[in-house]
Design a protein around this motif. Sequence first.
Motif, mmCIF file in Angstrom:
data_model
loop_
_atom_site.group_PDB
_atom_site.id
_atom_site.type_symbol
_atom_site.label_atom_id
_atom_site.label_comp_id
_atom_site.label_asym_id
_atom_site.label_seq_id
_atom_site.Cartn_x
_atom_site.Cartn_y
_atom_site.Cartn_z
ATOM 1 N N TYR A 10 -15.591 47.513 76.636
ATOM 2 C CA TYR A 10 -14.152 47.565 76.378
ATOM 3 C C TYR A 10 -13.559 48.777 77.087
ATOM 4 O O TYR A 10 -14.198 49.823 77.148
ATOM 5 N N ILE A 12 -9.470 50.583 78.139
ATOM 6 C CA ILE A 12 -8.004 50.539 78.154
ATOM 7 C C ILE A 12 -7.518 51.419 79.297
ATOM 8 O O ILE A 12 -7.963 52.563 79.430
ATOM 9 N N ARG A 15 -0.956 51.005 83.659
ATOM 10 C CA ARG A 15 -0.525 50.447 84.943
ATOM 11 C C ARG A 15 -0.643 51.467 86.063
ATOM 12 O O ARG A 15 -0.321 52.644 85.887
ATOM 13 N N THR A 38 -8.824 34.651 81.144
ATOM 14 C CA THR A 38 -7.591 34.938 80.417
ATOM 15 C C THR A 38 -7.185 33.705 79.633
ATOM 16 O O THR A 38 -7.537 32.577 80.009
ATOM 17 N N LEU A 83 -0.144 44.752 84.439
ATOM 18 C CA LEU A 83 -0.305 44.239 83.076
ATOM 19 C C LEU A 83 -1.090 42.926 83.080
ATOM 20 O O LEU A 83 -1.916 42.669 82.198
ATOM 21 N N ASP A 85 -3.498 42.046 84.730
ATOM 22 C CA ASP A 85 -4.937 42.181 84.976
ATOM 23 C C ASP A 85 -5.724 42.280 83.675
ATOM 24 O O ASP A 85 -6.967 42.272 83.698
ATOM 25 N N SER A 86 -5.000 42.369 82.561
ATOM 26 C CA SER A 86 -5.675 42.393 81.263
ATOM 27 C C SER A 86 -6.444 41.093 81.094
ATOM 28 O O SER A 86 -5.871 39.997 81.180
ATOM 29 N N ARG A 110 -14.018 43.780 78.557
ATOM 30 C CA ARG A 110 -12.637 43.438 78.202
ATOM 31 C C ARG A 110 -11.717 44.578 78.606
ATOM 32 O O ARG A 110 -11.805 45.688 78.076
ATOM 33 N N LEU A 111 -10.846 44.281 79.545
ATOM 34 C CA LEU A 111 -9.911 45.268 80.080
ATOM 35 C C LEU A 111 -8.520 45.027 79.512
ATOM 36 O O LEU A 111 -8.010 43.904 79.568
ATOM 37 N N THR A 112 -7.942 46.069 78.970
ATOM 38 C CA THR A 112 -6.554 46.026 78.511
ATOM 39 C C THR A 112 -5.753 46.994 79.351
ATOM 40 O O THR A 112 -6.118 48.170 79.474
ATOM 41 N N VAL A 113 -4.681 46.506 79.947
ATOM 42 C CA VAL A 113 -3.803 47.332 80.765
ATOM 43 C C VAL A 113 -2.491 47.520 80.020
ATOM 44 O O VAL A 113 -1.813 46.543 79.666
ATOM 45 N N LEU A 114 -2.152 48.760 79.758
ATOM 46 C CA LEU A 114 -0.921 49.075 79.017
ATOM 47 C C LEU A 114 0.173 49.572 79.945
ATOM 48 O O LEU A 114 -0.119 50.134 81.008
#
Lengths: 114, 113
Positions: A10, A12, A15, A38, A83, A85-86, A110-114
């Motif tokens: 994981y 985070i 951008r 996705t 964003l 790319d999440s 799991r990548l989250t882009v904020l």
Amino acid sequence: KAGVTQTPRYLIKTRGQQVTLSCSPISGHRSVSWYQQTPGQGLQFLFEYFSETQRNKGNFPGRFSGRQFSNSRSEMNVSTLELGDSALYLCASSLEHVNTGELFFGEGSRLTVL
Amino acid sequence: GENVEQHPSTLSVQEGDSAVIKCTYSDSASNYFPWYKQELGKGPQLIIDIRSNVGEKKDQRIAVTLNKTAKHFSLHITETQPEDSAVYFCAASKPGTASKLTFGTGTRLQVTL
């Protein structure tokens, strides 16, 4: 026999940043493929490496890149994160790259882009 | 490029019943059709595959059929069990590009007691 190992599991990012994901294939497997998963687009092929050479590439922008090392381990990099790319990034390994055969998937990063 | 359509998107069956998931593909050059099962928090796992020179393949409770003329293939699960609950994906690839799979959109199978 150890399975496909992906790190980190994981992460985070914000951008504009860049990220590197790592994949260790099953011992003896020389082909490594990367997929993006996705909810909206499903599972999409990114690229495949065999013997340190990119053999196939999907329809992703140049911000997505990868490489494979002599020990078959692979990394993928995404630069200038957006964003969209999440996603869950899945790595899969197999014995051969041209013959039809089983892909062994890791559990993903799991990548989250904020 | 190749396009794979999968139906239904969700499927609920009672334990012991059969489940059928159908896929169609667009590129007649595709010759390899695997099915993957993905459980929550895990990567997809191959459960069965079929090649274009075979019309049907069976492995215990799981079978896959392929109709090359119609360009569709189906997954059949008999005597479903709660542990069959997962998301199932069909996929297709062309000769020489086995790792470059085009996946369907997935079917969430729920097996109820």
